[in-house]
Design an enzyme around this catalytic site. Structure first.
Site, PDB file in Angstrom:
ATOM      1  N   HIS A  73       3.522  -2.029   0.899  1.00  0.00           N
ATOM      2  CA  HIS A  73       2.498  -1.311   0.138  1.00  0.00           C
ATOM      3  C   HIS A  73       1.838  -2.257  -0.870  1.00  0.00           C
ATOM      4  O   HIS A  73       2.472  -3.166  -1.407  1.00  0.00           O
ATOM      5  CB  HIS A  73       3.061  -0.070  -0.554  1.00  0.00           C
ATOM      6  CG  HIS A  73       4.118  -0.331  -1.590  1.00  0.00           C
ATOM      7  ND1 HIS A  73       3.832  -0.720  -2.882  1.00  0.00           N
ATOM      8  CD2 HIS A  73       5.472  -0.238  -1.531  1.00  0.00           C
ATOM      9  CE1 HIS A  73       4.942  -0.844  -3.574  1.00  0.00           C
ATOM     10  NE2 HIS A  73       5.967  -0.567  -2.773  1.00  0.00           N
ATOM     11  N   ASP A  75       0.101  -1.244  -3.724  1.00  0.00           N
ATOM     12  CA  ASP A  75      -0.028  -0.781  -5.110  1.00  0.00           C
ATOM     13  C   ASP A  75       1.206  -1.149  -5.930  1.00  0.00           C
ATOM     14  O   ASP A  75       2.305  -1.371  -5.390  1.00  0.00           O
ATOM     15  CB  ASP A  75      -0.281   0.724  -5.162  1.00  0.00           C
ATOM     16  CG  ASP A  75       0.854   1.551  -4.556  1.00  0.00           C
ATOM     17  OD1 ASP A  75       1.352   1.170  -3.470  1.00  0.00           O
ATOM     18  OD2 ASP A  75       1.234   2.565  -5.159  1.00  0.00           O
ATOM     19  N   ASP A 105       8.272  -5.867  -6.178  1.00  0.00           N
ATOM     20  CA  ASP A 105       7.944  -4.593  -5.528  1.00  0.00           C
ATOM     21  C   ASP A 105       6.446  -4.469  -5.310  1.00  0.00           C
ATOM     22  O   ASP A 105       5.739  -3.921  -6.142  1.00  0.00           O
ATOM     23  CB  ASP A 105       8.463  -3.455  -6.400  1.00  0.00           C
ATOM     24  CG  ASP A 105       8.314  -2.083  -5.776  1.00  0.00           C
ATOM     25  OD1 ASP A 105       8.095  -2.004  -4.562  1.00  0.00           O
ATOM     26  OD2 ASP A 105       8.422  -1.097  -6.519  1.00  0.00           O
ATOM     27  N   GLU A 137       1.804   3.986  -2.463  1.00  0.00           N
ATOM     28  CA  GLU A 137       3.212   4.283  -2.203  1.00  0.00           C
ATOM     29  C   GLU A 137       3.892   4.763  -3.473  1.00  0.00           C
ATOM     30  O   GLU A 137       4.733   5.677  -3.427  1.00  0.00           O
ATOM     31  CB  GLU A 137       3.918   3.028  -1.673  1.00  0.00           C
ATOM     32  CG  GLU A 137       5.364   3.254  -1.232  1.00  0.00           C
ATOM     33  CD  GLU A 137       6.389   3.076  -2.343  1.00  0.00           C
ATOM     34  OE1 GLU A 137       7.562   3.440  -2.123  1.00  0.00           O
ATOM     35  OE2 GLU A 137       6.028   2.576  -3.433  1.00  0.00           O
ATOM     36  N   GLU A 138       3.532   4.176  -4.601  1.00  0.00           N
ATOM     37  CA  GLU A 138       4.222   4.460  -5.850  1.00  0.00           C
ATOM     38  C   GLU A 138       3.961   5.863  -6.377  1.00  0.00           C
ATOM     39  O   GLU A 138       4.683   6.335  -7.259  1.00  0.00           O
ATOM     40  CB  GLU A 138       3.827   3.425  -6.928  1.00  0.00           C
ATOM     41  CG  GLU A 138       4.190   1.988  -6.594  1.00  0.00           C
ATOM     42  CD  GLU A 138       5.688   1.719  -6.669  1.00  0.00           C
ATOM     43  OE1 GLU A 138       6.458   2.677  -6.913  1.00  0.00           O
ATOM     44  OE2 GLU A 138       6.100   0.575  -6.475  1.00  0.00           O
ATOM     45  N   GLU A 165      10.611  -3.477   1.452  1.00  0.00           N
ATOM     46  CA  GLU A 165      10.940  -3.144   0.069  1.00  0.00           C
ATOM     47  C   GLU A 165      12.077  -4.042  -0.425  1.00  0.00           C
ATOM     48  O   GLU A 165      12.881  -4.541   0.368  1.00  0.00           O
ATOM     49  CB  GLU A 165      11.364  -1.678  -0.036  1.00  0.00           C
ATOM     50  CG  GLU A 165      10.240  -0.681   0.128  1.00  0.00           C
ATOM     51  CD  GLU A 165       9.432  -0.478  -1.143  1.00  0.00           C
ATOM     52  OE1 GLU A 165       9.677  -1.185  -2.143  1.00  0.00           O
ATOM     53  OE2 GLU A 165       8.537   0.395  -1.127  1.00  0.00           O
ATOM     54  N   HIS A 359       9.535  -2.364 -11.431  1.00  0.00           N
ATOM     55  CA  HIS A 359       8.959  -1.452 -12.423  1.00  0.00           C
ATOM     56  C   HIS A 359       9.257  -1.853 -13.866  1.00  0.00           C
ATOM     57  O   HIS A 359       8.891  -1.117 -14.784  1.00  0.00           O
ATOM     58  CB  HIS A 359       9.434  -0.018 -12.200  1.00  0.00           C
ATOM     59  CG  HIS A 359       9.074   0.544 -10.854  1.00  0.00           C
ATOM     60  ND1 HIS A 359       9.254   1.869 -10.526  1.00  0.00           N
ATOM     61  CD2 HIS A 359       8.548  -0.029  -9.749  1.00  0.00           C
ATOM     62  CE1 HIS A 359       8.853   2.078  -9.284  1.00  0.00           C
ATOM     63  NE2 HIS A 359       8.423   0.923  -8.781  1.00  0.00           N
TER      64      HIS A 359
END
Length: 385
Positions: A73, A75, A105, A137-138, A165, A359
């Protein structure tokens, strides 16, 4: 240029695109499309309804069945309010690590795929190799959901998907689902000294949350005997509660943001049915006895099925062969893999970086992780020739 140098350079390029989920990812998608098209890849770009987000689906090799998909992903999560030691959108190398938002990530994996793409374009492939890059995705896996719908509608059924991931390059063959919701309460404001003259949305939201947590406790009694997950039951989490304007004003509006992590489909249906019944039969009549326009609305943010481990999964067998590992793991965090599994693609999750770094401020990926990912992807040649 060696693979690692190429990958770290590409990682810097990718991180420089600030593809926070609230923003467009088109600049990154267009850049990657140009990069892959120059190598001879066949490119398909599909936009969301706003036109501000897009998926990229690239194909290298023959147009036959049995493809392998390398999926990531585009984003990333926001950096607002986080205390970074460097610019989060400018990769900094330090102590064998690459710091920047998305390095772990999951732009580290995408960078490795792109670094190998020039070699992949020269491989004599017996079956296609796809590169799939998705949006959002997030915030609900909306891009992967749209891509899965396109693949289903066009009857494109790749055999295997490797979702990159961050797993510290360990092989993950199963994870829980992730079902996310926002429930909004519309009440009636008034002076706090006469609460019976209003409908306190915050009060009804609190009662809703209490009932949700009761149902969450019930789920421990519904745990499957053979559940492989930790914890083994479906969990319910209240992520955010907001409402009201001042302590002496009856709250006219409130929101509850909550999620479930199902280990079996029936659990999600149970919680939804129970909480919707409670809202419709208990809370809403009490609210409307005072204010007929009062309301409760539950909105689905995202319902992403889990990745269920399956004996003899060809994706797992491929990942074991590529990495040289001899065991697999299960995790509680969710990925897009369950969406692909739902349309008949065998899936596994394996990628560089530790989920513990995702994150967070000063997010990073280690050089050794990127090198291991490059080695894994390089071994695809022998498995697809």
């Amino acid at each position: 240029m060696d693979r690692l140098t190429a990958a770290t350079g590409l990682l810097g390029d990718l991180v420089a695109f600030p593809t926070v989920s609230s923003e467009s990812n088109l600049a990154l998608v267009d850049w990657v499309a140009e990069y892959l098209r120059a190598l001879g890849a066949r490119i398909e770009i599909s936009h969301d309804d706003t036109g501000a987000k897009a998926n990229l689906f690239a194909t290298i090799g023959p147009d036959v069945a049995g493809a392998v998909v390398l999926s990531g992903h585009t984003d990333v999560v926001p950096v607002d309010g986080q205390d970074w030691d460097s610019d989060p959108f400018d990769v900094v190398a330090r102590d064998g690590k690459y710091f920047g938002r998305g390095t772990c990530d999951m732009k580290g994996f995408i960078a490795c795929v792109l670094a190998l793409a020039p070699e992949m374009a020269q491989w004599r492939l017996a079956r296609p190799l796809h590169i799939a890059l998705t949006y959002d995705e997030e915030v609900g896996c909306f891009g992967a959901r749209a891509l899965a719908d396109v693949l289903r509608a066009r009857d494109i059924r790749p055999a295997i998907a490797l979702v990159g991931e961050p797993t510290s390059m360990r092989i993950v063959e199963g994870h829980k689902g992730c079902f996310e919701y926002t429930t909004t309460f519309h009440g009636l404001e008034g002076h706090g000294s006469v609460p019976d003259n209003g409908v306190n949305a915050a009060e009804f939201a609190t009662r809703y949350v209490a009932r949700l947590m009761e149902r969450g406790r019930d789920l421990r009694d519904r745990v499957p005997e053979d559940s492989p997950f930790s914890p083994p039951w479906t969990t319910v989490n209240i992520g955010r509660i907001a409402g009201g304007t001042a302590r002496n004003v009856i709250a006219g509006h409130a929101e509850v943001e909550w999620e479930m992590r199902p280990v079996q489909p029936g659990d999600a249906a149970y919680v939804r049915a129970e909480i919707d019944r409670y809202a419709a039969e208990t809370l809403l009549p009490q609210m409307r006895s005072v204010h007929r326009q009062a309301g409760i609305e539950r909105v689905v943010i995202g319902e992403v099925a889990g990745l269920m481990p399956r004996p003899g999964n060809p994706a797992t067998e491929l990942a074991l062969a590529l990495t040289g590992a001899n065991d697999t793991e299960l995790v509680s965090f969710g990925t897009e893999a369950g969406l692909y599994q739902d349309i008949g693609i065998d899936c596994v999750v394996c990628g560089p970086g530790a989920i513990a770094q995702a994150h967070k401020p000063d997010e990073h990926v280690e050089t050794t992780q990127l090198a291991a990912c490059l080695d894994m992807l390089g071994r695809l040649h022998d498995k697809m020739a």
